[in-house]
Design a protein around this motif. Structure first.
Motif, PDB file in Angstrom:
ATOM      1  N   LYS A  92       0.839  -1.203   0.000  1.00  0.00           N
ATOM      2  CA  LYS A  92       0.000   0.000   0.000  1.00  0.00           C
ATOM      3  C   LYS A  92       0.876   1.257   0.000  1.00  0.00           C
ATOM      4  O   LYS A  92       2.059   1.213   0.332  1.00  0.00           O
ATOM      5  N   ALA A  93       0.253   2.375  -0.346  1.00  0.00           N
ATOM      6  CA  ALA A  93       0.988   3.619  -0.557  1.00  0.00           C
ATOM      7  C   ALA A  93       1.854   4.052   0.630  1.00  0.00           C
ATOM      8  O   ALA A  93       3.020   4.419   0.431  1.00  0.00           O
ATOM      9  N   PRO A  94       1.360   4.042   1.885  1.00  0.00           N
ATOM     10  CA  PRO A  94       2.227   4.489   2.992  1.00  0.00           C
ATOM     11  C   PRO A  94       3.495   3.646   3.138  1.00  0.00           C
ATOM     12  O   PRO A  94       4.570   4.174   3.411  1.00  0.00           O
ATOM     13  N   GLN A  95       3.350   2.329   2.958  1.00  0.00           N
ATOM     14  CA  GLN A  95       4.513   1.443   3.085  1.00  0.00           C
ATOM     15  C   GLN A  95       5.475   1.643   1.902  1.00  0.00           C
ATOM     16  O   GLN A  95       6.695   1.560   2.069  1.00  0.00           O
ATOM     17  N   ALA A  96       4.929   1.921   0.726  1.00  0.00           N
ATOM     18  CA  ALA A  96       5.782   2.234  -0.422  1.00  0.00           C
ATOM     19  C   ALA A  96       6.553   3.522  -0.153  1.00  0.00           C
ATOM     20  O   ALA A  96       7.754   3.620  -0.470  1.00  0.00           O
ATOM     21  N   ALA A  97       5.883   4.511   0.450  1.00  0.00           N
ATOM     22  CA  ALA A  97       6.557   5.765   0.801  1.00  0.00           C
ATOM     23  C   ALA A  97       7.667   5.529   1.815  1.00  0.00           C
ATOM     24  O   ALA A  97       8.715   6.175   1.784  1.00  0.00           O
ATOM     25  N   GLY A  98       7.437   4.571   2.716  1.00  0.00           N
ATOM     26  CA  GLY A  98       8.429   4.239   3.730  1.00  0.00           C
ATOM     27  C   GLY A  98       9.717   3.686   3.156  1.00  0.00           C
ATOM     28  O   GLY A  98      10.756   3.692   3.833  1.00  0.00           O
ATOM     29  N   LYS A  99       9.676   3.197   1.919  1.00  0.00           N
ATOM     30  CA  LYS A  99      10.901   2.735   1.255  1.00  0.00           C
ATOM     31  C   LYS A  99      11.873   3.898   1.042  1.00  0.00           C
ATOM     32  O   LYS A  99      13.086   3.715   1.001  1.00  0.00           O
ATOM     33  N   ILE A 100      11.306   5.096   0.872  1.00  0.00           N
ATOM     34  CA  ILE A 100      12.135   6.288   0.672  1.00  0.00           C
ATOM     35  C   ILE A 100      12.692   6.765   2.008  1.00  0.00           C
ATOM     36  O   ILE A 100      13.886   6.990   2.154  1.00  0.00           O
ATOM     37  N   HIS A 101      11.797   6.902   2.987  1.00  0.00           N
ATOM     38  CA  HIS A 101      12.209   7.309   4.333  1.00  0.00           C
ATOM     39  C   HIS A 101      11.080   6.969   5.294  1.00  0.00           C
ATOM     40  O   HIS A 101       9.899   7.104   4.956  1.00  0.00           O
ATOM     41  N   SER A 102      11.426   6.566   6.489  1.00  0.00           N
ATOM     42  CA  SER A 102      10.400   6.193   7.476  1.00  0.00           C
ATOM     43  C   SER A 102       9.478   7.362   7.805  1.00  0.00           C
ATOM     44  O   SER A 102       8.301   7.163   8.127  1.00  0.00           O
ATOM     45  N   ASP A 103       9.987   8.600   7.713  1.00  0.00           N
ATOM     46  CA  ASP A 103       9.141   9.779   7.957  1.00  0.00           C
ATOM     47  C   ASP A 103       7.995   9.851   6.955  1.00  0.00           C
ATOM     48  O   ASP A 103       6.900  10.329   7.283  1.00  0.00           O
ATOM     49  N   PHE A 104       8.248   9.425   5.719  1.00  0.00           N
ATOM     50  CA  PHE A 104       7.221   9.463   4.686  1.00  0.00           C
ATOM     51  C   PHE A 104       6.048   8.550   5.062  1.00  0.00           C
ATOM     52  O   PHE A 104       4.895   8.875   4.795  1.00  0.00           O
ATOM     53  N   GLU A 105       6.369   7.408   5.662  1.00  0.00           N
ATOM     54  CA  GLU A 105       5.309   6.478   6.051  1.00  0.00           C
ATOM     55  C   GLU A 105       4.565   6.967   7.284  1.00  0.00           C
ATOM     56  O   GLU A 105       3.331   6.948   7.329  1.00  0.00           O
ATOM     57  N   ARG A 106       5.321   7.420   8.297  1.00  0.00           N
ATOM     58  CA  ARG A 106       4.687   7.876   9.535  1.00  0.00           C
ATOM     59  C   ARG A 106       3.780   9.083   9.302  1.00  0.00           C
ATOM     60  O   ARG A 106       2.693   9.179   9.873  1.00  0.00           O
TER      61      ARG A 106
END
Length: 367
Positions: free
Chosen positions: A304-318
Motif C-alpha cells: 500500500k501507498a504508505p509502506q511504499a513511501a516508507g521505502k524512501i524514508h520512514s518519515d514518509f510512512e509515519r
C-alpha cells in the motif's frame, strides 16, 4: 538489503559463466567441479524501458535503477545433503537466498566434463532437487521432534507445528518439495516460514545452450524437455547461451547492440534472466521522477501507498497524507506532468491505495 536469487546447479553447467555475464565480474569458471567454493555476489540493475524513458524525459542529475542480487553458489553433487562436495556449506548458501535460479546444461560438448558423464537436464534437476528435499526432510524432522516434546505441555501453537511438520514429512518422503504442503492457517505458515526450507523458495529454470542451438531453439529436444517440465509445474524457463552472453558483456557498450542484432536476438538473454528473477520474487517497481533524480523503487506486489513511501524514508510512512500518482503510459503519451494533470489523469490516492507496477508517485506527508 537487496533480495537475492541464488544460482544453483551441478558443476560445469555454466553457473559461473552466467554469473560473470550478469554481474560483469570474473568469478572463476573452469572445467572442473567446485571451481566456485565461496559464493560470488553481484548487484544487477533490472532492465526496464520505462526507467530509460523517464531518464530521457527528465534528464536528471542522478539515476537509480531497480536492482536484484545474484549469488553464484558452487555446484551441488549427489550426496550434498550428507556433506559431500562441500555440501553443507553450499546448502546453507541456498538457504540464505530468497529465490533460486536452477541452471541446467542443454548442450553436448565432449570437451566439457559432466559430473555424471552424461547430458540429461531432467536427471540434473532431479539430482539437485533430491538433495534439497533430503536436507529439508532433516530440518523438518528436527522441528517435529521439538514440537512433539513441547506439545506434551498442551502448547496449542506447538500442536499445530506437529500437524504441519507431519504433513511436510510425508510429502517430502514422497519426493515432493515443501511448496506442495499448504498451511491451513497463519500459525502453520509461520512454522513453515521459520524453518527456511530450501524447497519452499520460488524458483525458475535456466537452460544453458551453445550458440549454434539458438537458431532453432524451439526444435531443440533438450530444451523441450525442460520447457515441458516447467509448464507442468508452472515454473518459468529461460533459455540462454551463457558463453555468448559473456562475450557480449566483454564488448564495449557501444558495440553490444550490433553484435546482438547479428545473432538474430532482440535483446541479451541476460535481460530475461534478470526480469524473471525479479518477477519470481514477486516484486514490482514504482518510480519517483524529477530533474534531481529518477529513482526506481522495489516493493512487494500488494504494497500500500504508505509502506511504499516508507521505502524512501520512514518519515514518509509515519506522516503520510496522500500520494499523487501518474501512470507511465500516460506520461509517455502526453509528454509532460502538466499535460497529464490537464488531461485529468493525475490521481490522488490515500492510505488504502495498492501501488501498481509502473506507478510514478509523489508523496505528501507531515513530519
Amino acid at each position: 538489503m537487496a533480495l537475492s536469487v541464488g544460482i544453483v546447479g551441478l558443476p560445469n553447467v555454466g553457473k559461473s559463466t552466467l554469473f560473470n555475464a550478469l554481474s560483469e565480474k570474473q568469478a572463476e569458471a573452469a572445467n572442473y567441479a567446485f571451481c566456485t567454493i565461496d559464493p560470488n555476489v553481484g548487484i544487477v540493475p533490472v532492465p526496464d524501458p520505462r526507467f530509460d524513458k523517464l531518464v530521457e524525459l527528465y534528464r536528471p542529475k542522478k539515476v537509480v535503477p531497480a536492482s536484484v542480487e545474484f549469488v553464484d553458489i558452487a555446484g551441488l553433487v549427489r550426496g550434498a545433503s550428507k556433506g559431500e562436495g562441500k555440501g553443507n556449506a553450499f546448502l546453507s548458501n541456498i538457504r540464505d537466498a530468497d529465490a533460486v535460479a536452477h541452471v541446467v546444461r542443454g548442450f553436448e560438448d565432449e570437451n566439457i566434463v559432466h559430473v555424471d558423464n552424461r547430458v540429461d537436464p531432467l536427471a540434473d534437476i532431479e539430482t539437485i532437487e533430491t538433495e534439497l528435499i533430503l536436507k529439508d526432510l532433516e530440518t523438518v524432522q528436527k522441528r517435529l521432534d521439538k514440537a512433539e516434546r513441547a506439545a506434551k505441555g498442551q502448547d496449542p501453537f506447538e500442536r499445530k507445528a506437529v500437524a504441519v511438520c507431519k504433513r511436510l514429512e510425508g510429502s517430502l518422503n514422497q519426493g515432493k518439495p515443501a511448496t506442495a504442503t499448504k498451511p491451513n492457517d497463519e500459525d502453520e505458515a509461520l512454522v513453515i516460514r521459520d524453518m527456511f526450507l530450501l524447497t519452499n523458495k520460488p524458483s525458475f529454470f535456466v537452460v544453458n545452450v551453445k550458440d549454434d542451438q539458438l537458431a532453432d531453439i524451439d526444435g531443440d529436444p533438450l530444451v523441450a524437455q525442460v520447457r515441458k517440465l516447467g509448464k507442468e509445474r508452472g515454473v518459468p524457463v529461460v533459455v540462454i547461451s551463457a558463453e555468448i552472453e559473456s562475450e557480449i558483456m566483454q564488448l564495449p557498450k557501444e558495440e553490444r547492440a550490433e553484435f546482438i542484432e547479428s545473432l538474430g536476438l532482440d535483446e541479451p538473454g541476460l535481460h530475461k534472466v534478470i526480469r524473471t528473477g525479479y518477477a519470481t520474487l514477486d516484486l514490482i517497481t514504482y518510480f519517483t521522477a524529477g530533474e534531481p533524480e529518477v529513482h526506481a523503487w522495489t516493493i512487494d506486489r500488494g504494497t500500500k501507498a504508505p509502506q511504499a513511501a516508507g521505502k524512501i524514508h520512514s518519515d514518509f510512512e509515519r506522516g503520510f497524507i496522500r500520494a499523487e500518482v501518474m501512470k507511465c503510459e500516460d506520461l509517455f503519451e502526453l509528454g509532460s506532468e502538466q499535460a497529464v494533470k490537464s488531461a485529468g489523469k493525475l490521481a490522488v490516492e490515500g492510505k488504502d491505495y495498492v501501488v501498481r507496477d509502473g506507478d510514478i508517485m509523489h508523496f505528501r506527508f507531515i513530519v
